[in-house]
Each structure stands twice: as C-alpha cells, then as structure tokens.
Design a protein around this motif. Structure first.
Motif, PDB file in Angstrom:
ATOM      1  N   PHE A  44     -16.784 -33.186  21.446  1.00 21.30           N
ATOM      2  CA  PHE A  44     -16.126 -31.887  21.205  1.00 21.30           C
ATOM      3  C   PHE A  44     -17.227 -30.912  20.791  1.00 21.30           C
ATOM      4  O   PHE A  44     -17.686 -30.896  19.653  1.00 21.30           O
ATOM      5  CB  PHE A  44     -15.073 -32.036  20.103  1.00 21.30           C
ATOM      6  N   CYS A 114     -11.772 -21.423  23.224  1.00 20.49           N
ATOM      7  CA  CYS A 114     -11.524 -20.709  21.966  1.00 20.49           C
ATOM      8  C   CYS A 114     -12.802 -19.994  21.539  1.00 20.49           C
ATOM      9  O   CYS A 114     -13.884 -20.286  22.049  1.00 20.49           O
ATOM     10  CB  CYS A 114     -11.131 -21.691  20.873  1.00 20.49           C
ATOM     11  N   MET A 116     -14.034 -20.349  18.619  1.00 26.55           N
ATOM     12  CA  MET A 116     -14.766 -21.349  17.822  1.00 26.55           C
ATOM     13  C   MET A 116     -14.091 -22.694  18.082  1.00 26.55           C
ATOM     14  O   MET A 116     -12.874 -22.745  18.258  1.00 26.55           O
ATOM     15  CB  MET A 116     -14.654 -21.011  16.331  1.00 26.55           C
ATOM     16  N   ASN A 117     -14.869 -23.761  18.131  1.00 25.27           N
ATOM     17  CA  ASN A 117     -14.255 -25.082  18.242  1.00 25.27           C
ATOM     18  C   ASN A 117     -14.069 -25.640  16.833  1.00 25.27           C
ATOM     19  O   ASN A 117     -15.013 -26.154  16.221  1.00 25.27           O
ATOM     20  CB  ASN A 117     -15.109 -26.004  19.111  1.00 25.27           C
ATOM     21  N   CYS A 118     -12.839 -25.502  16.317  1.00 23.40           N
ATOM     22  CA  CYS A 118     -12.554 -25.921  14.943  1.00 23.40           C
ATOM     23  C   CYS A 118     -12.584 -27.446  14.878  1.00 23.40           C
ATOM     24  O   CYS A 118     -11.945 -28.108  15.702  1.00 23.40           O
ATOM     25  CB  CYS A 118     -11.184 -25.418  14.521  1.00 23.40           C
ATOM     26  N   CYS A 121      -9.292 -29.411  14.960  1.00 21.42           N
ATOM     27  CA  CYS A 121      -8.345 -29.008  16.003  1.00 21.42           C
ATOM     28  C   CYS A 121      -7.462 -30.165  16.484  1.00 21.42           C
ATOM     29  O   CYS A 121      -7.956 -31.243  16.803  1.00 21.42           O
ATOM     30  CB  CYS A 121      -9.117 -28.434  17.193  1.00 21.42           C
ATOM     31  N   LEU A 127      -8.820 -29.943  24.953  1.00 13.78           N
ATOM     32  CA  LEU A 127      -9.411 -28.653  25.328  1.00 13.78           C
ATOM     33  C   LEU A 127     -10.420 -28.866  26.451  1.00 13.78           C
ATOM     34  O   LEU A 127     -11.261 -29.743  26.392  1.00 13.78           O
ATOM     35  CB  LEU A 127     -10.127 -28.008  24.129  1.00 13.78           C
ATOM     36  N   GLY A 160      -6.187 -23.970  23.808  1.00 13.90           N
ATOM     37  CA  GLY A 160      -7.104 -22.859  23.777  1.00 13.90           C
ATOM     38  C   GLY A 160      -6.503 -21.613  23.114  1.00 13.90           C
ATOM     39  O   GLY A 160      -5.456 -21.651  22.510  1.00 13.90           O
ATOM     40  N   ARG A 191      -6.318 -17.874  17.006  1.00 11.82           N
ATOM     41  CA  ARG A 191      -7.123 -17.866  15.788  1.00 11.82           C
ATOM     42  C   ARG A 191      -8.119 -16.708  15.793  1.00 11.82           C
ATOM     43  O   ARG A 191      -8.995 -16.616  14.923  1.00 11.82           O
ATOM     44  CB  ARG A 191      -7.852 -19.219  15.653  1.00 11.82           C
ATOM     45  N   GLN A 219      -3.998 -18.534  12.262  1.00 10.56           N
ATOM     46  CA  GLN A 219      -4.273 -19.698  11.418  1.00 10.56           C
ATOM     47  C   GLN A 219      -5.425 -19.423  10.450  1.00 10.56           C
ATOM     48  O   GLN A 219      -6.565 -19.782  10.705  1.00 10.56           O
ATOM     49  CB  GLN A 219      -4.604 -20.921  12.298  1.00 10.56           C
TER      50      GLN A 219
HETATM   51  S1  SF4 Z   1      -7.612 -24.961  16.138  1.00 14.29           S
HETATM   52 FE1  SF4 Z   1      -6.979 -23.410  17.611  1.00 14.29          FE
HETATM   53  S2  SF4 Z   1      -8.714 -21.959  17.690  1.00 14.29           S
HETATM   54 FE2  SF4 Z   1      -9.458 -23.848  16.748  1.00 14.29          FE
HETATM   55  S3  SF4 Z   1     -10.304 -25.040  18.445  1.00 14.29           S
HETATM   56 FE3  SF4 Z   1      -8.175 -25.704  18.184  1.00 14.29          FE
HETATM   57  S4  SF4 Z   1      -6.979 -24.468  19.605  1.00 14.29           S
HETATM   58 FE4  SF4 Z   1      -8.984 -23.474  19.335  1.00 14.29          FE
END
Ligand code: SF4
Length: 329
Positions: A44, A114, A116-118, A121, A127, A160, A191, A219
């Motif tokens: 990821f 996205c 940012m890749n949280c 997630c 994704l 996404g 986000r 979020q």
């Molecule tokens: S939590 Fe939301 S903004 Fe963050 S990586 Fe996942 S889908 Fe994307």
C-alpha cells in the motif's frame, strides 16, 4: 523540498504532483525507524501531500497525524482478517462499480485514488484494483441498476476519493444521479477537506451546493487536522449550502481517549461540521495496530456523552459484514 512559501502551495494540482512517496521519508524524518517499511510500501504505497506533510513536520513525525500517514511494519500483519470482509471486490455487486449493502442506498466507486494513502484505510487492499465507474457506458449501467431498484433513495459517490476527479467529472456525476426522481441525496465521501483542503475551491463548492441534493461526509480524526485551511474548505461548502458531516475512525494512538474525542468533536462543531459517526476499525487486514477494543470504545463514548451536547456528540458504531445497519456499539 517542503517550501510552504512556494507560490503554488495553495494549488491542489501542484500539491498532488508533489506528493511525497516512501523513498523520500528517511531524509524528511531521520529519527523515524522505517525498517521493513519498503515491503509495506509495496503493499500500500506511501502518498502524502506537501500540505499534510507540513502538519507531520510540526509534530516531528511522531504524533497522531504521523501515525495515520507514515507506514508501519505492523501493516504487514493480517490480524486474522481478510482484505475484503464486506465482499466489495467479489460477489457483492451486480453492476460494474456499484455496491449495494442496504436497500435504500447504493455506493458507486468513481475514483481509484486519494490525496493521501491513510495507513488505517479500510479499502487499502482494494484501492487501485476496484471497479471504477468512469465511462459513459459504466454510468449508464449504474443508472439502470438504480432505476431497477426503486427503494434506493441515496447514492454515495465513493472510491478512493471522488474529489480527485476534475470539476467537470464530479459535476456531471452529481447531475446524473441527482437528476433521478427517486434520489433524495447524493452523498460524497471525501477526505479532501482534511488532507488537501485547497481542492475545495469556491467554484466547486458553488456547483455542489447548487444541486441541492449533495451532502459531504468527511473524516477528521484528530483536532490537529482542523487547520485554518481545513476550516476554510468546510466553510466554503457549508456556505454554498452543502451539509458537511464527519465520520471519524476510532484509532489507537490517534484519538482513543475522551479528551482527544472531546477536542475533535467540539472543534468540528466550531467549524459547523456535524460530528456524526465514530467507527470502530473494520475487520480488515493490516490495521490491527490501530484497533481499539469495544470495551474501551464504550468507555470513551460514555465519558464523552456527559461532556458534549447532542449536536456535537457522534454515534459510536461498527460496520459488521452481513449486518442490516451500522451497529451501535
Ligand atoms: S481512508 Fe479514505 S482518503 Fe484515506 S486512503 Fe482510504 S479511501 Fe482514501
């Protein structure tokens, strides 16, 4: 490389172009231990906008925001869970890119990336590989699917992050689904107000507001994410007539105390964002180090309930595969 005086700093496309990846992290955070994290990155990818990176720098790469953005070797552990417990990738959909888990709602995947890749997630295993509704043929199929299900009254544009798309694409998608007589609301899960607030331009906010059916769910997970820029983005949306609600995730080391939640929820109310849900971590692989026990969540919720009025008090829920609703803890 982090030059907040750069003339392009407020330009969301420049921010995306200059997003930081894994190879740049050791130089930016020399005291941080990234051992084993190249394997995490290949599962990821690390992606952090310069804007959010600046917030990490303010906490020296060690605080709650860093925990959500920097890779951790614990992401390699499955914790006994799969990457797709809700069947979002296989089987749950009978229409390309459309998921329906509840009778009155349909989720439409419109973006595969996205800002940012949280690291926490829920969709980290999907994704980049999920079906994305992006062609006119896909959109036509999605419309036909919704029209064949008269109980559907709410469309959720998801991914996404839908606000990764260009304005015209977002506006077209909203117009198509908001134009269906059976649809009362088009919800956008994003986000962007948190991770790249410059993306919310006055033009985009105005277009979304003029549809009269758009709701935004965002979020924020920690009060430090409520910056002046984030406040401005939310303000643009609210003043354009778009209701904005917040769905936090209860994350170990980020917001797992009643003090942290109090600061977050009262901060959100101050910027006119409704604290709506707090989710327990979903049962997915690679986020076990973020998981907070249900007992602890109940304690935090009850402590919060005596400190916040109803408008600022979110509901603590969990998303259970197969359940007919979001289940209160
Ligand atoms: S939590 Fe939301 S903004 Fe963050 S990586 Fe996942 S889908 Fe994307």
């Amino acid at each position: 490389m982090l030059d907040i005086n750069n003339q392009n700093w407020n330009n969301w496309q420049w921010q995306l172009k200059n997003a930081v990846g894994f190879t740049e992290l050791p130089a930016l955070f020399p005291k941080h231990d990234f051992s084993g994290c190249s394997a995490v990155d290949s599962l990821f990818t690390v992606k952090i906008s310069p804007y959010y990176l600046d917030l990490l720098r303010k906490e020296n790469g060690k605080g709650p925001l860093s925990r959500m953005a920097l890779p951790h070797i614990a992401e390699l552990m499955s914790g006994g869970f799969s990457a797709d417990p809700f069947g979002e990738e296989q089987g749950a959909s009978r229409c390309y890119g459309v998921k329906q888990r509840f009778p009155d709602r349909a989720l439409i995947m419109v973006s595969g990336s996205c800002t940012m890749n949280c690291r926490h997630c829920t969709r980290k295993g999907l994704l980049g590989s999920a079906e994305i509704v992006c062609s006119s043929e896909h959109i036509k199929q999605a419309v036909e699917f919704i029209e064949s299900k008269p109980l559907i009254r709410e469309v959720l544009l998801s991914g996404g992050d839908p606000l990764m798309l260009q304005d015209e694409s977002i506006i077209d998608l909203v117009a198509v689904f908001a134009g269906l007589p059976q649809i009362d609301a088009v919800r956008i899960g994003t986000r962007v107000p948190v991770t790249l607030p410059f993306r919310v331009t006055p033009e985009l906010a105005g277009e979304l507001g003029s549809s009269l059916k758009v709701w935004i769910n965002t979020q924020f997970n920690h009060v430090s994410e409520i910056t002046r820029e984030a406040e401005k983005a939310c303000c643009l949306l609210v003043e354009a007539g778009v209701p904005v609600s917040n769905q936090s995730v209860l994350l170990c080391g980020v917001n797992d105390s009643s003090d942290a939640m109090f600061d977050l929820c009262s901060g959100l109310q101050r910027i006119r964002v409704r604290p709506y849900y707090v989710f327990l971590c979903d049962p997915i692989a690679g986020i076990d180090h973020f998981r907070v026990s249900k007992e602890r969540a109940v304690k935090i919720e009850s402590e919060l309930a005596v400190r916040l009025g109803g408008l600022a008090l979110p509901r603590f829920v969990e998303d259970i595969p197969g359940a007919e609703r979001k289940v209160p803890i």
